[in-house]
Motif scaffolding. Structure first.
Motif, PDB file in Angstrom:
ATOM      1  N   ALA A   1       0.822  -1.221   0.000  1.00 31.00           N
ATOM      2  CA  ALA A   1       0.000   0.000   0.000  1.00 31.00           C
ATOM      3  C   ALA A   1       0.850   1.262   0.000  1.00 31.00           C
ATOM      4  CB  ALA A   1      -0.940  -0.007   1.212  1.00 31.00           C
ATOM      5  N   VAL A   2       2.096   1.174   0.481  1.00 26.88           N
ATOM      6  CA  VAL A   2       2.973   2.348   0.481  1.00 26.88           C
ATOM      7  C   VAL A   2       4.009   2.294  -0.635  1.00 26.88           C
ATOM      8  CG1 VAL A   2       2.631   2.808   2.934  1.00 26.88           C
ATOM      9  CG2 VAL A   2       4.577   1.403   2.221  1.00 26.88           C
TER      10      VAL A   2
ATOM     11  N   VAL B   1       6.892   1.737   7.919  1.00 20.03           N
ATOM     12  CA  VAL B   1       5.712   1.925   7.081  1.00 20.03           C
ATOM     13  C   VAL B   1       4.476   2.155   7.942  1.00 20.03           C
ATOM     14  CG1 VAL B   1       6.540   0.605   5.088  1.00 20.03           C
ATOM     15  CG2 VAL B   1       5.316  -0.576   6.897  1.00 20.03           C
TER      16      VAL B   1
ATOM     17  N   TYR C   1       0.244   2.273   7.110  1.00 17.05           N
ATOM     18  CA  TYR C   1      -0.798   2.122   6.102  1.00 17.05           C
ATOM     19  C   TYR C   1      -1.388   3.505   5.803  1.00 17.05           C
ATOM     20  CZ  TYR C   1      -4.644   0.149   3.493  1.00 17.05           C
ATOM     21  OH  TYR C   1      -5.526  -0.164   2.493  1.00 17.05           O
ATOM     22  N   PRO C   2      -1.575   3.836   4.516  1.00 19.32           N
ATOM     23  CA  PRO C   2      -1.972   5.199   4.141  1.00 19.32           C
ATOM     24  C   PRO C   2      -3.149   5.797   4.911  1.00 19.32           C
ATOM     25  CG  PRO C   2      -1.354   3.994   2.188  1.00 19.32           C
ATOM     26  CD  PRO C   2      -1.336   3.002   3.330  1.00 19.32           C
ATOM     27  N   SER C   3      -4.187   5.046   5.166  1.00 21.55           N
ATOM     28  CA  SER C   3      -5.344   5.643   5.857  1.00 21.55           C
ATOM     29  C   SER C   3      -5.068   5.896   7.341  1.00 21.55           C
ATOM     30  CB  SER C   3      -6.597   4.785   5.683  1.00 21.55           C
ATOM     31  OG  SER C   3      -6.405   3.502   6.229  1.00 21.55           O
TER      32      SER C   3
ATOM     33  N   GLN D   1      -1.933   7.202   8.212  1.00 22.01           N
ATOM     34  CA  GLN D   1      -0.865   8.200   8.223  1.00 22.01           C
ATOM     35  C   GLN D   1      -1.419   9.530   8.714  1.00 22.01           C
ATOM     36  OE1 GLN D   1       0.888   8.209   4.290  1.00 22.01           O
ATOM     37  NE2 GLN D   1       1.673   6.131   4.523  1.00 22.01           N
TER      38      GLN D   1
END
Length: 162
Positions: A44-45, A96, A98-100, A102
């Motif tokens: 995802a990143v 890392v 996960y985008p949601s 961040q």
């Protein structure tokens, strides 16, 4: 020459208890870590998909592992690993989030905790392997381009084009 031992402050932005109150659990072992889900976080990143057997082997042979589990989903949402010589040197890899997740402080929390735990082991030379686009994230956490001007290199088997 060895660097002087830094002062250990034990001041994290967030404690394990605070993380738990926000719906997260801080984990320091690979117990209960679903490697498929971890691989998904990496992809995802922007990391490539990795062989799960290789991920497991790496994690089983590393002393410094931190990951944050979202209690509700029981999935990893943040991760960091450090390899070390158990005396002087460590390198932090693969940080890392996960985008949601961040932007809510999990990356900072994981970094502060892994650095603190390395310092508590007496490791005084902590390097960070990162992409240049994220330098500004790590600077406020105390990381600088090597002040002694030492440059790192990586081995590459790629052939030079003629």
């Amino acid at each position: 020459m060895l660097a002087p031992t830094p002062t250990i402050t034990n001041k994290y932005s967030i404690s394990d208890k605070d993380l738990k109150s926000r719906g997260f659990l801080l984990r320091r072992t690979i117990s209960n870590l679903n490697l498929d889900h971890l691989n998904f976080v990496f992809m995802a990143v922007g990391f490539p998909k990795c062989d799960l057997k290789k991920i497991k082997l790496v994690l089983e042979n590393t002393n410094s592992i931190l990951w944050v589990e979202h209690k509700k989903t029981q999935k990893p949402v943040a991760f960091a690993i450090a390899t070390e010589d158990n005396v002087f040197n460590a390198i932090i890899w693969d940080v890392v989030v996960y985008p949601s997740y961040q932007g809510i402080g999990l990356g900072k929390d994981v970094m502060e905790i892994i650095v603190q735990e390395l310092l508590e082991k007496g490791i005084v030379n902590i390097a960070l392997y990162l992409e240049p686009r994220v330098l500004s994230f790590y600077r406020p956490l105390g990381f600088v381009v090597d002040p002694d001007g030492i440059q790192g290199m990586v081995y590459s088997k790629k052939q030079k084009k003629k």
